[in-house]
Design a protein around this motif. Sequence first.
Motif, PDB file in Angstrom:
ATOM      1  N   SER A   1      36.240  40.894  38.131  1.00  0.00           N
ATOM      2  CA  SER A   1      36.613  41.072  39.530  1.00  0.00           C
ATOM      3  C   SER A   1      35.499  40.650  40.473  1.00  0.00           C
ATOM      4  CB  SER A   1      37.001  42.530  39.785  1.00  0.00           C
ATOM      5  OG  SER A   1      35.914  43.391  39.451  1.00  0.00           O
ATOM      6  N   GLU A   2      34.229  40.902  40.089  1.00  0.00           N
ATOM      7  CA  GLU A   2      33.125  40.509  40.963  1.00  0.00           C
ATOM      8  C   GLU A   2      33.059  38.993  41.120  1.00  0.00           C
ATOM      9  OE1 GLU A   2      32.922  42.565  38.515  1.00  0.00           O
ATOM     10  OE2 GLU A   2      32.450  44.507  39.424  1.00  0.00           O
TER      11      GLU A   2
ATOM     12  N   GLU B   1      41.826  44.056  48.507  1.00  0.00           N
ATOM     13  CA  GLU B   1      42.185  44.965  47.417  1.00  0.00           C
ATOM     14  C   GLU B   1      41.510  44.488  46.147  1.00  0.00           C
ATOM     15  OE1 GLU B   1      46.395  44.797  47.222  1.00  0.00           O
ATOM     16  OE2 GLU B   1      46.485  42.739  46.478  1.00  0.00           O
ATOM     17  N   SER B   2      41.590  45.317  45.107  1.00  0.00           N
ATOM     18  CA  SER B   2      40.942  44.969  43.837  1.00  0.00           C
ATOM     19  C   SER B   2      41.629  43.775  43.192  1.00  0.00           C
ATOM     20  CB  SER B   2      40.979  46.171  42.887  1.00  0.00           C
ATOM     21  OG  SER B   2      42.321  46.578  42.654  1.00  0.00           O
ATOM     22  N   TYR B   3      40.902  43.075  42.329  1.00  0.00           N
ATOM     23  CA  TYR B   3      41.378  41.851  41.697  1.00  0.00           C
ATOM     24  C   TYR B   3      42.586  42.151  40.803  1.00  0.00           C
ATOM     25  CZ  TYR B   3      41.261  37.737  38.629  1.00  0.00           C
ATOM     26  OH  TYR B   3      41.589  36.620  37.913  1.00  0.00           O
TER      27      TYR B   3
ATOM     28  N   TRP C   1      47.133  38.234  45.767  1.00  0.00           N
ATOM     29  CA  TRP C   1      45.925  39.008  46.074  1.00  0.00           C
ATOM     30  C   TRP C   1      45.756  39.022  47.595  1.00  0.00           C
ATOM     31  CZ3 TRP C   1      40.400  37.665  43.881  1.00  0.00           C
ATOM     32  CH2 TRP C   1      39.561  38.802  44.020  1.00  0.00           C
TER      33      TRP C   1
END
Length: 432
Positions: free
Chosen positions: A135-136, A151-153, A160
């Motif tokens: 995700s980073e 939002e998160s991956y 997304w």
Amino acid sequence: MGAPVPPERAEAAMRAVGWAPLEPYPGALRPWRCVCTECGTEGSPRYAHLKSRGRACRVCSKARVAARLLDAEHPRAEADMRAAGFEPLEPYPGAHRAWRSRHASCGRVVAVRLVQVRIAGRGCPVCSGGVAIDSEGAAAFMRGRGLEPLESYPGAGAPWRCLCLACGLVGAPAYGSVRAGGTGCVRCGKSRAVEARRAGFAERAVADMRAMGLEPLEPYRSSTSRWKCRHRPCRRVVFPTHHMARIGLRVCRQCSGNAHVEPAEAHARMVARGQLPLEPYPGRVRAPWRVRCVGCGAEYRKALRGSGGCRRCRPFGFDHGLPALVYVLHHPGLNAVKVGITNPGTTRLATFRRAGWSVVSSVEFAYGADAFDVEQQVLYRLRNELRVPAFVTADRMPYGGATETACADLVDPATLWALVREEHALVHAEPG
């Protein structure tokens, strides 16, 4: 027939070509179960075939042929991989096998197939989004493309929610699509596409204008917008449109004999016709120009070209300064009704009666100008409020007035007369 081959000699010959017998020698023409000492494959070669054809293990033979082909193809394969941005880390395994290589752009070690690089044009599976990423790393990549994740991956192929840092639009692009070269922001993508098309149109438009002898003096706006240019033959500044100039029309009025009218000349021509301009000259002879009649003081809009003087003051036709009638006619044969105006003492109504029209009713006005205003207002309500079009064609009415007719099925004579009475009431306090 020759003498039988001793078993010891036959076994030695088989071992010499890489076969280890698994059973006693059965004879020169019988299959002999053996195992390949190189690859361990079992087979049943015949000793006679071995002596006449040099038959060895088929698996090993194919492997040796494939190895020779790979060796011959290896230099070209490495050149193709390096041209695509990959540095091979192992010998060439074949066009359809995964080949461990390092991608020069991202520095990752990936496994790609040469056939995909050559035919499909595929690149690094990590850079194209085909390999999972944390995700980073995904968030950092999206920020590098001007998108701030909200939002998160969710995964490479899932929408997304992101904020476009350029235009502020919140969208939901997929990480994989952005990784493959997508814009990510729909609005910015459309803007860039429009700009690209517009740049292409502008280049072609400039070339078209120069081919017609025009040198543009300002950027291209649209095909139908007036474009400031200099006409090379006469060195004048003109304002043609690209659409018309491309087909050779309206390039230069001076050179075509249709000279441009200067504001001072246009003002003088209007005053000479008895019309005082109330606003600056619009720049075109066919553009409406707000003026005031010097004789009667009426204000209206007239174009410099294609128009006469004040219709209220002209000495011919309907006289706006004399008494007048507004009448309603009906023609049963044509199934039509008509509204019109005339000055008393004319033969206008007699002409209509001879043509089969009957007078439904009429109302008198002290001034023709008031009658004209009532007629025009009734026609406006017919065409715009009731959506009733003109009914009788001009060839059926050679004596004129076709544009003032309507179908009697849509507007009966009583309804049309009621419209005249309503507009008459607005002119006079009490209907006549």
